[in-house]
Design a protein around this motif. Structure first.
Motif, short mmCIF file in Angstrom:
data_model
loop_
_atom_site.label_atom_id
_atom_site.label_comp_id
_atom_site.label_asym_id
_atom_site.label_seq_id
_atom_site.Cartn_x
_atom_site.Cartn_y
_atom_site.Cartn_z
N ARG A 193 1.14 -1.09 -0.24
CA ARG A 193 0.12 -0.39 0.53
C ARG A 193 0.87 1.18 0.08
O ARG A 193 0.88 2.41 -0.85
CB ARG A 193 -1.15 0.14 0.90
N LYS A 194 1.98 1.28 0.97
CA LYS A 194 2.78 2.05 0.75
C LYS A 194 3.36 2.55 -0.51
O LYS A 194 4.16 3.36 -1.19
CB LYS A 194 3.72 2.22 1.96
N LEU A 195 4.19 1.46 -1.33
CA LEU A 195 4.70 1.37 -2.30
C LEU A 195 4.19 1.53 -3.90
O LEU A 195 4.46 2.58 -4.00
CB LEU A 195 5.72 0.33 -2.69
N HIS A 196 2.53 1.65 -3.53
CA HIS A 196 2.11 2.16 -4.76
C HIS A 196 1.49 3.50 -4.75
O HIS A 196 0.94 4.59 -4.92
CB HIS A 196 0.48 1.52 -4.67
N GLY A 197 1.39 3.97 -3.01
CA GLY A 197 0.74 5.30 -2.80
C GLY A 197 2.37 6.36 -2.99
O GLY A 197 1.46 7.18 -3.52
N THR A 198 3.08 5.76 -3.17
CA THR A 198 4.62 6.56 -3.69
C THR A 198 4.81 6.99 -4.89
O THR A 198 5.34 7.73 -5.34
CB THR A 198 5.61 6.26 -2.34
N HIS A 199 4.14 6.61 -5.92
CA HIS A 199 4.26 6.05 -7.00
C HIS A 199 2.85 7.02 -7.50
O HIS A 199 2.49 6.35 -8.72
CB HIS A 199 4.20 4.95 -6.99
N GLY A 200 1.98 7.39 -6.44
CA GLY A 200 0.61 7.96 -6.80
C GLY A 200 -0.53 6.76 -7.05
O GLY A 200 -1.19 7.67 -7.92
N VAL A 201 -0.28 6.09 -6.86
CA VAL A 201 -1.51 5.35 -7.50
C VAL A 201 -2.57 5.42 -5.97
O VAL A 201 -1.81 5.20 -4.82
CB VAL A 201 -1.42 3.33 -7.00
N ASP A 202 -4.15 5.75 -6.00
CA ASP A 202 -5.13 5.69 -5.51
C ASP A 202 -5.38 4.73 -5.07
O ASP A 202 -6.44 4.19 -5.60
CB ASP A 202 -6.45 7.06 -5.69
N ILE A 203 -5.61 3.84 -3.87
CA ILE A 203 -5.74 2.68 -3.87
C ILE A 203 -6.74 2.78 -2.06
O ILE A 203 -6.91 3.54 -1.86
CB ILE A 203 -4.61 1.97 -3.05
#
Length: 404
Positions: A193-203
């Motif tokens: 979740r954190k990894l994708h958040g740092t790449h701008g993905v809205d989870i």
């Protein structure tokens, strides 16, 4: 044994026919596949191939010439419409009939799709399973496009990572409480979740899909929390179903896939199965191990037993997922785990999560941590279970555990 027929020209089918020949089988082999190209790797489809970093030819497991050189009759763009176990025959879509002495089913699995009633058949709604899927969706992955990823499993997260790297604005919805809930611990979910958040993905977790919007082509989506999104495309990653239609119609036992015994044999003594379509016993439970490693190992076991070798198959599950610059490696199955130990790796951002079922080590998730992954894999396969406190201790010499 004169004629072995293999239905399904994926990783398992290709491995099975190659093993037959390498073990000295000189009879007739027919490998039947529904696609137009030779057997190929599937994992890169949602990663390197979709990113344009791998050509189609590099996907091929072997050059197409291999099959002719090995006297393997590779029949592409061909479907089997029926199996007649009583007469040991199969019928093809051109109405021709083949007789077999041994039959292997390596039919794989199909991606679950969304019903047409909520927009699942609109243009620009994609699944990721085969080469045609990847080719169809690749043009949509363009800078500035708006995408919805439906499902927070590994396929959905890999698609989200590729899309984000391509400059797509990505929203991912997972109706469960957290991403990866079915397959991983909360600690692993939090990492990604954190990894994708740092790449701008809205989870968005705990949020489902009410419907996709559009007349012929997708234009948007209405989520279960009432949010309406404007979209250019969507990727559906909500799991797979084993391809068992032929087996079921032939009267084979179906139990979480085509049920196999410890020799990869089905309920019919002349029929074997391997790969994503097949279930086997693992620690007393009937499971399907959806991985490349299992497809190869189980197929090669089926080949040996077709040749009468009487070799039992024990799965050694291992998996991987590539997302951005993170390589996740998994060993074992975490079914029924009771505790998770987090161990920091040697480099920034690397760590491993160790699953215990009471006192027994049963699985490891390793993120950019190949050394601890290999230690964990070897411990699990050897049946060794260091205490959780030892794993958690940063001073522990992990390699020494293998000698204990």
């Amino acid at each position: 044994m004169k004629h072995v027929v293999v239905i399904g020209a994926g990783q398992a089918g290709a491995s099975l026919v190659a093993k037959l020949r390498s073990e000295g089988f000189e009879g007739q082999i027919t490998l039947i596949g529904g696609e137009t190209g030779p057997p190929y790797q599937r994992p890169p489809l949602s990663k390197a191939y979709l990113l344009g970093e791998m050509t189609e030819e590099r996907l091929y497991l072997r050059p197409e010439s291999f099959y002719a050189e090995q006297n393997i009759d590779l029949r592409l763009d061909t479907r089997v419409v029926a199996i007649d176990p009583a007469n040991r025959q199969i019928t093809l879509n051109d109405k021709s009939v083949l007789t077999y002495d041994a039959l292997a089913l390596t039919t794989g699995a199909h991606p679950r799709t969304l019903p047409a009633s909520i927009g699942g058949t609109l243009d620009n709604v994609f699944t990721v399973r085969d080469l045609a899927d990847a080719d169809a969706m690749a043009p949509a992955f363009r800078n500035g496009a708006r995408a919805l990823i439906i499902g927070g499993g590994y396929i959905g997260l890999e698609a989200a990572a590729v899309a984000a790297k391509r400059g797509v604005n990505v929203t991912l919805v997972e109706m469960a409480d957290r991403i990866l809930q079915r397959v991983a611990a909360p600690e692993t979910s939090a990492y990604f979740r954190k990894l994708h958040g740092t790449h701008g993905v809205d989870i968005r977790e705990g949020v489902g899909l009410n419907r996709l919007i559009g007349t012929d082509r997708l234009t948007g989506a209405e989520l279960s929390d009432g949010t309406v999104l404007d979209l250019d495309f969507a990727v559906v990653g909500v799991g797979i179903n084993p391809a068992t239609t032929l087996a079921e119609a032939a009267g084979l036992t179906i139990d979480n896939g085509i049920a196999c015994d410890e020799h990869s044999r089905t309920s019919d003594p002349y029929v074997w199965a391997a790969g994503d379509c097949a279930s086997c016993l693992f620690n007393g439970q009937r499971v399907r191990v959806e991985s490349v490693g299992n497809a190869i190992d189980q197929a090669e076991n089926a080949a040996l037993n077709i040749l009468g070798r009487d070799v039992a198959y024990t799965p050694k599950p291992w998996f991987w997922s590539d997302q951005y610059d993170c390589k996740l490696q998994i060993a074992g199955l975490n079914i029924g785990y009771t505790d998770v130990v987090v161990r920091k790796g040697d480099t920034d951002g690397s760590q491993s999560h160790w699953y215990y079922k009471n006192d027994q080590l049963i699985a490891v998730d390793a993120m950019n941590d190949p050394r601890n992954y290999m230690v964990g894999k070897r411990l699990i396969e050897a049946g060794k279970s260091p205490s959780p406190s030892i794993i958690a201790d940063a001073a522990t010499d992990m390699k020494a555990l293998l000698r204990a």
